[in-house]
Design a protein around this motif. Sequence first.
Motif, PDB file in Angstrom:
ATOM      1  N   ALA A 279      47.063  34.152  51.896  1.00 31.34           N
ATOM      2  CA  ALA A 279      48.005  35.123  51.318  1.00 31.34           C
ATOM      3  C   ALA A 279      47.916  35.124  49.801  1.00 31.34           C
ATOM      4  O   ALA A 279      47.952  36.186  49.160  1.00 31.34           O
ATOM      5  N   VAL A 280      47.791  33.930  49.202  1.00 29.19           N
ATOM      6  CA  VAL A 280      47.664  33.829  47.746  1.00 29.19           C
ATOM      7  C   VAL A 280      46.450  34.607  47.271  1.00 29.19           C
ATOM      8  O   VAL A 280      46.526  35.432  46.353  1.00 29.19           O
ATOM      9  N   GLU A 281      45.319  34.346  47.901  1.00 29.43           N
ATOM     10  CA  GLU A 281      44.070  34.995  47.494  1.00 29.43           C
ATOM     11  C   GLU A 281      44.144  36.506  47.700  1.00 29.43           C
ATOM     12  O   GLU A 281      43.743  37.288  46.826  1.00 29.43           O
ATOM     13  N   THR A 282      44.680  36.928  48.843  1.00 31.19           N
ATOM     14  CA  THR A 282      44.772  38.351  49.159  1.00 31.19           C
ATOM     15  C   THR A 282      45.597  39.102  48.127  1.00 31.19           C
ATOM     16  O   THR A 282      45.191  40.155  47.610  1.00 31.19           O
ATOM     17  N   TYR A 283      46.788  38.573  47.805  1.00 28.09           N
ATOM     18  CA  TYR A 283      47.680  39.280  46.883  1.00 28.09           C
ATOM     19  C   TYR A 283      47.191  39.225  45.443  1.00 28.09           C
ATOM     20  O   TYR A 283      47.391  40.185  44.681  1.00 28.09           O
ATOM     21  N   PHE A 284      46.539  38.129  45.051  1.00 30.15           N
ATOM     22  CA  PHE A 284      45.957  38.087  43.703  1.00 30.15           C
ATOM     23  C   PHE A 284      44.861  39.149  43.560  1.00 30.15           C
ATOM     24  O   PHE A 284      44.799  39.871  42.560  1.00 30.15           O
ATOM     25  N   ILE A 285      44.009  39.255  44.563  1.00 28.31           N
ATOM     26  CA  ILE A 285      42.912  40.227  44.518  1.00 28.31           C
ATOM     27  C   ILE A 285      43.469  41.660  44.509  1.00 28.31           C
ATOM     28  O   ILE A 285      42.992  42.519  43.764  1.00 28.31           O
ATOM     29  N   LYS A 286      44.505  41.908  45.331  1.00 20.30           N
ATOM     30  CA  LYS A 286      45.137  43.238  45.336  1.00 20.30           C
ATOM     31  C   LYS A 286      45.715  43.572  43.967  1.00 20.30           C
ATOM     32  O   LYS A 286      45.575  44.696  43.473  1.00 20.30           O
ATOM     33  N   SER A 287      46.361  42.581  43.366  1.00 21.84           N
ATOM     34  CA  SER A 287      46.978  42.802  42.059  1.00 21.84           C
ATOM     35  C   SER A 287      45.938  43.109  40.995  1.00 21.84           C
ATOM     36  O   SER A 287      46.069  44.077  40.238  1.00 21.84           O
ATOM     37  N   ILE A 288      44.891  42.298  40.939  1.00 21.27           N
ATOM     38  CA  ILE A 288      43.843  42.499  39.931  1.00 21.27           C
ATOM     39  C   ILE A 288      43.168  43.851  40.114  1.00 21.27           C
ATOM     40  O   ILE A 288      42.948  44.592  39.146  1.00 21.27           O
ATOM     41  N   SER A 289      42.870  44.200  41.356  1.00 21.80           N
ATOM     42  CA  SER A 289      42.208  45.482  41.632  1.00 21.80           C
ATOM     43  C   SER A 289      43.077  46.661  41.212  1.00 21.80           C
ATOM     44  O   SER A 289      42.592  47.623  40.610  1.00 21.80           O
ATOM     45  N   ALA A 290      44.383  46.579  41.520  1.00 21.90           N
ATOM     46  CA  ALA A 290      45.299  47.658  41.162  1.00 21.90           C
ATOM     47  C   ALA A 290      45.468  47.770  39.656  1.00 21.90           C
ATOM     48  O   ALA A 290      45.503  48.878  39.097  1.00 21.90           O
ATOM     49  N   TYR A 291      45.573  46.636  38.979  1.00 20.85           N
ATOM     50  CA  TYR A 291      45.684  46.662  37.513  1.00 20.85           C
ATOM     51  C   TYR A 291      44.421  47.248  36.875  1.00 20.85           C
ATOM     52  O   TYR A 291      44.488  48.061  35.953  1.00 20.85           O
ATOM     53  N   GLN A 292      43.252  46.826  37.365  1.00 18.12           N
ATOM     54  CA  GLN A 292      41.990  47.338  36.807  1.00 18.12           C
ATOM     55  C   GLN A 292      41.859  48.841  37.019  1.00 18.12           C
ATOM     56  O   GLN A 292      41.400  49.559  36.129  1.00 18.12           O
ATOM     57  N   ALA A 293      42.283  49.302  38.191  1.00 23.66           N
ATOM     58  CA  ALA A 293      42.147  50.735  38.515  1.00 23.66           C
ATOM     59  C   ALA A 293      43.119  51.602  37.721  1.00 23.66           C
ATOM     60  O   ALA A 293      42.809  52.754  37.404  1.00 23.66           O
ATOM     61  N   GLU A 308      45.607  33.602  35.799  1.00 20.17           N
ATOM     62  CA  GLU A 308      46.461  32.872  36.749  1.00 20.17           C
ATOM     63  C   GLU A 308      45.735  32.631  38.070  1.00 20.17           C
ATOM     64  O   GLU A 308      45.861  31.561  38.680  1.00 20.17           O
ATOM     65  N   PHE A 309      44.965  33.620  38.504  1.00 19.88           N
ATOM     66  CA  PHE A 309      44.191  33.466  39.741  1.00 19.88           C
ATOM     67  C   PHE A 309      43.127  32.379  39.572  1.00 19.88           C
ATOM     68  O   PHE A 309      42.948  31.524  40.452  1.00 19.88           O
ATOM     69  N   CYS A 310      42.460  32.395  38.441  1.00 19.89           N
ATOM     70  CA  CYS A 310      41.426  31.383  38.178  1.00 19.89           C
ATOM     71  C   CYS A 310      42.020  29.983  38.125  1.00 19.89           C
ATOM     72  O   CYS A 310      41.420  29.016  38.615  1.00 19.89           O
ATOM     73  N   LYS A 311      43.187  29.878  37.535  1.00 17.90           N
ATOM     74  CA  LYS A 311      43.872  28.587  37.469  1.00 17.90           C
ATOM     75  C   LYS A 311      44.143  28.063  38.880  1.00 17.90           C
ATOM     76  O   LYS A 311      43.903  26.882  39.188  1.00 17.90           O
ATOM     77  N   TRP A 312      44.611  28.953  39.747  1.00 22.40           N
ATOM     78  CA  TRP A 312      44.877  28.552  41.134  1.00 22.40           C
ATOM     79  C   TRP A 312      43.577  28.188  41.846  1.00 22.40           C
ATOM     80  O   TRP A 312      43.541  27.207  42.606  1.00 22.40           O
ATOM     81  N   LYS A 324      33.032  32.518  37.814  1.00 23.44           N
ATOM     82  CA  LYS A 324      32.508  33.893  37.842  1.00 23.44           C
ATOM     83  C   LYS A 324      33.550  34.898  37.336  1.00 23.44           C
ATOM     84  O   LYS A 324      33.218  35.809  36.573  1.00 23.44           O
ATOM     85  N   LEU A 325      34.786  34.722  37.777  1.00 21.21           N
ATOM     86  CA  LEU A 325      35.847  35.635  37.359  1.00 21.21           C
ATOM     87  C   LEU A 325      36.108  35.543  35.857  1.00 21.21           C
ATOM     88  O   LEU A 325      36.237  36.556  35.166  1.00 21.21           O
ATOM     89  N   LEU A 326      36.201  34.318  35.354  1.00 19.40           N
ATOM     90  CA  LEU A 326      36.455  34.117  33.922  1.00 19.40           C
ATOM     91  C   LEU A 326      35.313  34.662  33.082  1.00 19.40           C
ATOM     92  O   LEU A 326      35.528  35.304  32.050  1.00 19.40           O
ATOM     93  N   LYS A 327      34.091  34.387  33.524  1.00 17.69           N
ATOM     94  CA  LYS A 327      32.914  34.863  32.786  1.00 17.69           C
ATOM     95  C   LYS A 327      32.878  36.392  32.760  1.00 17.69           C
ATOM     96  O   LYS A 327      32.567  37.007  31.734  1.00 17.69           O
ATOM     97  N   ALA A 328      33.234  37.003  33.899  1.00 15.70           N
ATOM     98  CA  ALA A 328      33.231  38.464  33.984  1.00 15.70           C
ATOM     99  C   ALA A 328      34.315  39.084  33.096  1.00 15.70           C
ATOM    100  O   ALA A 328      34.156  40.198  32.586  1.00 15.70           O
ATOM    101  N   SER A 329      35.424  38.361  32.898  1.00 19.95           N
ATOM    102  CA  SER A 329      36.532  38.903  32.107  1.00 19.95           C
ATOM    103  C   SER A 329      36.375  38.635  30.607  1.00 19.95           C
ATOM    104  O   SER A 329      37.137  39.172  29.799  1.00 19.95           O
TER     105      SER A 329
END
Length: 424
Positions: A279-293, A308-312, A324-329
């Motif tokens: 659930a943590v991973e799913t909602y973090f990914i949904k949040s990031i995708s929605a913010y980016q879009a 925050e997702f990377c920290k978790w 990968k996420l941090l490097k991409a950002s």
Amino acid sequence: MKKMQASPIYIPTVSNDTDWDFCFHLSPQTPIPAQQQTDEVYPTYGSEESEEDTAVQEEEAITDYMSLPKEKLVQSQKKITQLIKEKMTIQANKELIRCVILSRIVFGEEHWRCAQALTNLAYGYLVLRGLPAQAKKHAESAKNILLTWKGNASSDKEQNEILEALVMLYYTLGVVWLLQNHGREAYFNLQKADKHMKELNGLTKRGICGLYVSEKDLTIALGRASLAVHRLNLALAYFEKAYSISVSSFTEVSPQTAEASALLAKAYAMSGKPQHRDAVETYFIKSISAYQATLGSEDYETLTTIEEFCKWLVENGDKQDAYKLLKASLKSQIISYGDCSKKVAETFYNLGRICFANGELRKAIQLLRKCLMIQIFIYGSEHNKSKETKGLLTQLQRESNNPSKWKKEAIQGKKNCICKGTEA
């Protein structure tokens, strides 16, 4: 799993309110009091009119005098709505002060309309200016008046407006207590706001001056307060409700839904339960995708949620995905914050620590050197942050000359390394 640490919230403390004081300084154009005007227009000496006629004329004169403040009050309320739409928050807040002054002139200090104007001002200080000290002061001033009038409203319309004001008042007090880390007081006030909102029986909330508390705002605040008093299951229920409200009101790809998703992810993460991992991973990914879009990859909310997702991820052993996420950002961070910024230094530091934990010594040294260069530029070489990074670099460089010892240290690092977030 370690609990996620909330970011510190800066609470401004202002000893005096210059905007408020300034608006109460009488100008030379201040209208003559109604009674004085009446005496001048209708002198009593030598008059052949009856007392009844005089009383009628006096009442008409007072009505004419009061019409000007009433008109100005309506104009000011409309102006506030427009200023808020244009994001001119300081000007909007000054108009809210004028509304309080005009309400006092028209209705008197003990009238619920005056308390309503004070409540709007309190809410404005909180959401428009980020000044909880002033917000609390004005909300407390309005509370007793509104509660007194609540049971004595002359019509349903009046009762509904008083209830709306009480929702805003208790929401404001609840959020102020939440910002000041008083979870119990926050939860208590927000529950009262929720009770009054339910009393409105689902009627459309119009709001005055374009200000109102939505069900989503209140639900999210209740979720945060529930976390503050360690009622995780209740917090999850509120955040789930806030997510449903956002999806139904704004669609799944929206900043509002992204915010609700991030809150859900963080609440599930705080539970530390293995069954909540997906659930943590799913909602973090949904949040990031929605913010980016909706807001873009360089937006503050997008980048903060990624951090925050990377920290978790690091805390749960997924260092490669975090890297990968941090490097991409990183490119987006440089665009948003600049090459030599605290955030970019922090990211280099976290990337370096992940490489250290994975035994990638050379890469770790390169990343930490970049971090140190930025830290020295920002803080100077004698700052604790710079000294900490320099000490770690010195250790890594020394260990790089002793491969066998380094291998042992790297294994230990894999076990102990966490992404320190704000420590860069």
